[in-house]
Design a protein around this motif. Structure first.
Motif, PDB file in Angstrom:
ATOM      1  N   LEU A  82       0.832  -1.212   0.000  1.00 52.42           N
ATOM      2  CA  LEU A  82       0.000   0.000   0.000  1.00 52.42           C
ATOM      3  C   LEU A  82       0.861   1.255   0.000  1.00 52.42           C
ATOM      4  O   LEU A  82       0.519   2.251  -0.634  1.00 52.42           O
ATOM      5  CB  LEU A  82      -0.922   0.008   1.220  1.00 52.42           C
ATOM      6  CG  LEU A  82      -2.238  -0.764   1.114  1.00 52.42           C
ATOM      7  CD1 LEU A  82      -2.989  -0.686   2.432  1.00 52.42           C
ATOM      8  CD2 LEU A  82      -3.096  -0.220  -0.025  1.00 52.42           C
ATOM      9  N   GLN A  83       1.982   1.221   0.731  1.00 55.59           N
ATOM     10  CA  GLN A  83       2.848   2.393   0.785  1.00 55.59           C
ATOM     11  C   GLN A  83       3.420   2.739  -0.581  1.00 55.59           C
ATOM     12  O   GLN A  83       3.650   3.909  -0.879  1.00 55.59           O
ATOM     13  CB  GLN A  83       3.994   2.153   1.783  1.00 55.59           C
ATOM     14  CG  GLN A  83       3.543   2.060   3.236  1.00 55.59           C
ATOM     15  CD  GLN A  83       3.227   0.632   3.639  1.00 55.59           C
ATOM     16  OE1 GLN A  83       2.742  -0.148   2.827  1.00 55.59           O
ATOM     17  NE2 GLN A  83       3.508   0.292   4.892  1.00 55.59           N
ATOM     18  N   GLU A  84       3.659   1.739  -1.410  1.00 57.29           N
ATOM     19  CA  GLU A  84       4.157   1.999  -2.753  1.00 57.29           C
ATOM     20  C   GLU A  84       3.040   2.459  -3.680  1.00 57.29           C
ATOM     21  O   GLU A  84       3.259   3.293  -4.561  1.00 57.29           O
ATOM     22  CB  GLU A  84       4.810   0.732  -3.316  1.00 57.29           C
ATOM     23  CG  GLU A  84       6.068   0.316  -2.593  1.00 57.29           C
ATOM     24  CD  GLU A  84       6.582  -1.010  -3.111  1.00 57.29           C
ATOM     25  OE1 GLU A  84       7.688  -1.018  -3.685  1.00 57.29           O
ATOM     26  OE2 GLU A  84       5.891  -2.039  -2.944  1.00 57.29           O
ATOM     27  N   ILE A  85       1.847   1.902  -3.488  1.00 59.06           N
ATOM     28  CA  ILE A  85       0.717   2.291  -4.320  1.00 59.06           C
ATOM     29  C   ILE A  85       0.297   3.726  -4.024  1.00 59.06           C
ATOM     30  O   ILE A  85      -0.022   4.492  -4.937  1.00 59.06           O
ATOM     31  CB  ILE A  85      -0.468   1.328  -4.095  1.00 59.06           C
ATOM     32  CG1 ILE A  85      -0.089  -0.092  -4.531  1.00 59.06           C
ATOM     33  CG2 ILE A  85      -1.709   1.791  -4.860  1.00 59.06           C
ATOM     34  CD1 ILE A  85      -1.111  -1.138  -4.132  1.00 59.06           C
ATOM     35  N   ILE A  86       0.287   4.094  -2.730  1.00 57.46           N
ATOM     36  CA  ILE A  86      -0.100   5.449  -2.309  1.00 57.46           C
ATOM     37  C   ILE A  86       1.090   6.085  -1.609  1.00 57.46           C
ATOM     38  O   ILE A  86       1.195   6.069  -0.381  1.00 57.46           O
ATOM     39  CB  ILE A  86      -1.323   5.408  -1.361  1.00 57.46           C
ATOM     40  CG1 ILE A  86      -2.442   4.564  -1.970  1.00 57.46           C
ATOM     41  CG2 ILE A  86      -1.817   6.816  -1.052  1.00 57.46           C
ATOM     42  CD1 ILE A  86      -3.619   4.322  -1.027  1.00 57.46           C
ATOM     43  N   PRO A  87       2.050   6.633  -2.339  1.00 59.00           N
ATOM     44  CA  PRO A  87       3.240   7.229  -1.715  1.00 59.00           C
ATOM     45  C   PRO A  87       2.874   8.438  -0.862  1.00 59.00           C
ATOM     46  O   PRO A  87       2.005   9.232  -1.213  1.00 59.00           O
ATOM     47  CB  PRO A  87       4.100   7.629  -2.920  1.00 59.00           C
ATOM     48  CG  PRO A  87       3.145   7.767  -4.056  1.00 59.00           C
ATOM     49  CD  PRO A  87       2.063   6.761  -3.815  1.00 59.00           C
ATOM     50  N   GLN A  88       3.551   8.574   0.260  1.00 58.79           N
ATOM     51  CA  GLN A  88       3.218   9.630   1.217  1.00 58.79           C
ATOM     52  C   GLN A  88       3.934  10.929   0.848  1.00 58.79           C
ATOM     53  O   GLN A  88       4.784  11.427   1.590  1.00 58.79           O
ATOM     54  CB  GLN A  88       3.575   9.174   2.629  1.00 58.79           C
ATOM     55  CG  GLN A  88       2.866   7.891   3.027  1.00 58.79           C
ATOM     56  CD  GLN A  88       3.260   7.420   4.405  1.00 58.79           C
ATOM     57  OE1 GLN A  88       2.963   8.055   5.422  1.00 58.79           O
ATOM     58  NE2 GLN A  88       3.944   6.284   4.462  1.00 58.79           N
ATOM     59  N   MET A 132       0.342  15.631   2.812  1.00 63.26           N
ATOM     60  CA  MET A 132      -0.534  15.273   3.915  1.00 63.26           C
ATOM     61  C   MET A 132      -1.828  14.619   3.438  1.00 63.26           C
ATOM     62  O   MET A 132      -2.421  13.809   4.149  1.00 63.26           O
ATOM     63  CB  MET A 132      -0.851  16.508   4.757  1.00 63.26           C
ATOM     64  CG  MET A 132       0.300  16.968   5.635  1.00 63.26           C
ATOM     65  SD  MET A 132       0.898  15.636   6.724  1.00 63.26           S
ATOM     66  CE  MET A 132      -0.573  15.271   7.661  1.00 63.26           C
ATOM     67  N   ILE A 133      -2.272  14.963   2.253  1.00 64.36           N
ATOM     68  CA  ILE A 133      -3.491  14.340   1.718  1.00 64.36           C
ATOM     69  C   ILE A 133      -3.269  12.840   1.557  1.00 64.36           C
ATOM     70  O   ILE A 133      -4.081  12.022   1.992  1.00 64.36           O
ATOM     71  CB  ILE A 133      -3.893  14.986   0.380  1.00 64.36           C
ATOM     72  CG1 ILE A 133      -4.259  16.458   0.591  1.00 64.36           C
ATOM     73  CG2 ILE A 133      -5.056  14.234  -0.254  1.00 64.36           C
ATOM     74  CD1 ILE A 133      -4.444  17.235  -0.697  1.00 64.36           C
ATOM     75  N   ASN A 134      -2.139  12.479   0.937  1.00 65.93           N
ATOM     76  CA  ASN A 134      -1.831  11.064   0.749  1.00 65.93           C
ATOM     77  C   ASN A 134      -1.533  10.360   2.065  1.00 65.93           C
ATOM     78  O   ASN A 134      -1.835   9.178   2.227  1.00 65.93           O
ATOM     79  CB  ASN A 134      -0.657  10.902  -0.211  1.00 65.93           C
ATOM     80  CG  ASN A 134      -1.083  10.889  -1.665  1.00 65.93           C
ATOM     81  OD1 ASN A 134      -2.187  11.332  -1.996  1.00 65.93           O
ATOM     82  ND2 ASN A 134      -0.226  10.397  -2.540  1.00 65.93           N
ATOM     83  N   VAL A 135      -0.926  11.068   3.009  1.00 59.89           N
ATOM     84  CA  VAL A 135      -0.637  10.472   4.317  1.00 59.89           C
ATOM     85  C   VAL A 135      -1.933  10.036   4.989  1.00 59.89           C
ATOM     86  O   VAL A 135      -2.071   8.909   5.481  1.00 59.89           O
ATOM     87  CB  VAL A 135       0.131  11.465   5.211  1.00 59.89           C
ATOM     88  CG1 VAL A 135       0.149  10.979   6.661  1.00 59.89           C
ATOM     89  CG2 VAL A 135       1.557  11.640   4.701  1.00 59.89           C
ATOM     90  N   HIS A 136      -2.912  10.937   5.006  1.00 60.04           N
ATOM     91  CA  HIS A 136      -4.194  10.611   5.635  1.00 60.04           C
ATOM     92  C   HIS A 136      -4.964   9.565   4.832  1.00 60.04           C
ATOM     93  O   HIS A 136      -5.609   8.678   5.407  1.00 60.04           O
ATOM     94  CB  HIS A 136      -5.036  11.882   5.786  1.00 60.04           C
ATOM     95  CG  HIS A 136      -4.545  12.800   6.862  1.00 60.04           C
ATOM     96  ND1 HIS A 136      -4.547  12.452   8.195  1.00 60.04           N
ATOM     97  CD2 HIS A 136      -4.045  14.059   6.806  1.00 60.04           C
ATOM     98  CE1 HIS A 136      -4.075  13.449   8.915  1.00 60.04           C
ATOM     99  NE2 HIS A 136      -3.753  14.441   8.096  1.00 60.04           N
TER     100      HIS A 136
END
Length: 530
Positions: free
Chosen positions: A481-487, A490-494
């Motif tokens: 998931l961390q690779e699919i949704i890189p942080q 802050m939008i992506n972090v949440h």
């Protein structure tokens, strides 16, 4: 027909634990663009058929119950986001995947299998290709052919267990069959149904029946009519959907919770017909027509808030949807504008992309909805959105809807279904790649129900001696998931934190949809990206 049952473990009842939301990185981080998700073509080239069958299960009272099973259908020959690599520096929320060949979508996968069984007259409306992803039982027996009951004679009443009465508008002159050989109603233009609805066009066809657009002659308004097949098991199954829809409308007359509203229902020539408001296309069809381009992140946030609100409303009424997927989410309006965006992988390349004018949606298809205190069939949910506890035979409850929503939100972000597989063991192996190792307590309990999935105690038996080289390759290519949704902001972090909580392996630790509505992700202001 009654729904089969599987005993529910106590930990999956409504009192399942609700974890508190953890704090995340501070909100003052600089907002950066998100890299896009590329795509590769699947190399599998098998021939598939689409069929349904009946299986029987024994409930806790020892009674034998029949359930309807829609067998598995193949994934589209495109990569899932979990097996795609990132390219260039554009935002994954607005960059469509690049393809070097025409897209073969899920909606086409069963077209050939349906062609020989259409049985419709030359004057019938053309049938759109059915959706490819269906609920299935992976080891169901071969389908059996059964006839359907003859059309009902003259006006009569069919009283169901919920006390409602459906009036049949059949007359002796209507004894001539209006169905094809599969029991589907043959739809023709300007046909008058129930002496009130004039048909306009066929909107879609599935295993349980057809949906047509029609004009209500009394009000001159356009409506959608779901016409159930004239086969007794489907007629019986439709009564649960009527019960659910009536309850939803009764509890939410103003439709604040954005579920489809039932306007009328009746029995016409042996077909149960459900009349509802006419809406736009389903979200999956919009994705397909938009070349599977991801939605803008502000649109994803709007979709997420509406879907979580709808499902929380269902759960408050002790109803589990069990079949959440983009095909069962309708846009209220199809209006869009076209913008030009850079083409990934091509210098100075550009392409057009559709951006919705409105993100207003409605949740539909309650034909598989289950009341928490009633019988639960062993297998529910379309494969791509099926929770691990269902595959592992641990029983299921409200958390399975939360898991499906997590898969849907990732698909909105990437444009591709998160899991592209139709094998249980491969599916579990991909889950471990995306979500991390299966918790030991879940694995130890699952060993008692599905020992064939494990080896050396609670360790997943993958790869097994029968695992193909392609399967090994697909699982190894699956990304976390961390690779699919890189942080990257802050939008992506949440967003990543919310999705991770929805996709927890252990249903006891999975966030509830009501708690998810209070997640910090929804306090973020996401500016329009295009």
């Amino acid at each position: 027909m009654q729904t089969a049952v599987q005993t529910l473990p106590a930990h999956l009842m409504p009192s399942y634990q609700r974890p508190s939301l953890s704090s995340v990185v501070n909100r003052n981080s600089t907002m950066l663009p998100t890299p896009p998700v590329g795509a590769r073509k699947r190399k599998r080239a098998h021939q598939y058929t689409v069929s349904y069958s009946e299986v029987q299960e024994v409930d806790t009272d020892g009674r034998l119950r029949e359930i309807i099973v829609i067998e598995d259908t193949p994934p589209p020959p495109t990569a899932s986001p979990a097996t795609s690599s990132r390219t260039n520096g554009y935002s994954a929320s607005y960059q469509p995947p690049a393809y070097s060949a025409p897209i073969r979508t899920r909606a086409r996968a069963a077209m050939e299998a349906q062609a020989d069984s259409s049985g419709s007259l030359s004057t019938a409306l053309p049938i759109p290709a059915p959706k490819k992803r269906k609920r299935e039982l992976d080891e169901a027996p071969p389908p059996t052919k059964k006839g359907f009951p003859p059309a009902q004679a003259s006006t009569n009443h069919a009283t169901w267990t919920n006390g409602s009465t459906a009036t049949s508008a059949t007359t002796p002159k209507q004894q001539v069959s209006c169905d094809d050989k599969e029991g589907h109603y043959i739809v023709t233009p300007d046909d008058i149904i129930y002496k009130r609805y004039r048909t306009v066009r066929l909107l879609g066809q599935g295993t349980f029946g057809k949906v047509v657009e029609a004009v209500d002659i009394e009000t001159n308004k356009r409506v959608a009519i779901k016409i159930i097949r004239a086969i007794q098991k489907y007629r019986e199954a439709s009564r649960i959907e009527v019960r659910v829809l009536q309850k939803l409308k009764e509890r939410d007359p103003s439709n604040r919770h954005k579920c489809i509203h039932l306007l009328n229902w009746f029995d016409y020539r042996n077909h149960i017909c459900l009349v509802s408001e006419l809406l736009g296309m389903c979200v999956y069809d919009f994705l397909k027509e938009n070349d599977f381009a991801p939605f803008p992140r502000d649109h994803i946030q709007s979709f997420a808030q509406q879907l979580l609100g709808s499902v929380a409303f269902l759960h408050d009424l002790h109803i589990i949807h069990t079949d959440l997927k983009p095909e069962n989410i309708l846009l209220v309006r199809n209006d869009f504008r076209t913008v030009t965006v850079p083409t990934p992988g091509k210098r100075h390349g550009h392409r057009t992309k559709r951006i919705l004018d409105s993100t207003d949606i409605r949740l539909i298809d309650f034909g598989s909805a289950t009341f928490e205190d009633e019988y639960h069939s062993a297998v529910v949910a379309t494969r791509h959105y099926r929770a691990p506890e269902i595959i592992l035979g641990l029983g299921w409850s409200y958390p399975c809807d939360a898991y499906s929503l997590g898969c849907i939100l990732v698909e909105f972000y990437t444009g591709m279904a998160l899991f592209q597989t139709h094998d249980n063991l491969e599916h579990l192996a991909m889950m471990e790649m995306v979500m991390g190792k299966m918790p030991e307590n879940v694995a130890r309990e699952a060993v008692n129900h599905k020992p064939e999935f494990f080896k050396e105690g609670p360790k997943l038996n993958w790869p097994s001696p029968k695992t193909t080289k392609q399967s090994r390759k697909d699982v190894r290519a699956t990304r976390s998931l961390q690779e699919i949704i890189p942080q990257t902001d802050m939008i992506n972090v949440h967003f990543l934190d919310l999705v991770r909580k929805l996709l927890m392996f252990d249903p006891k630790q999975r966030i509830t949809v009501r708690d998810a509505l209070r997640h910090p992700y929804f306090s973020q202001t996401i500016p329009p990206e295009l």
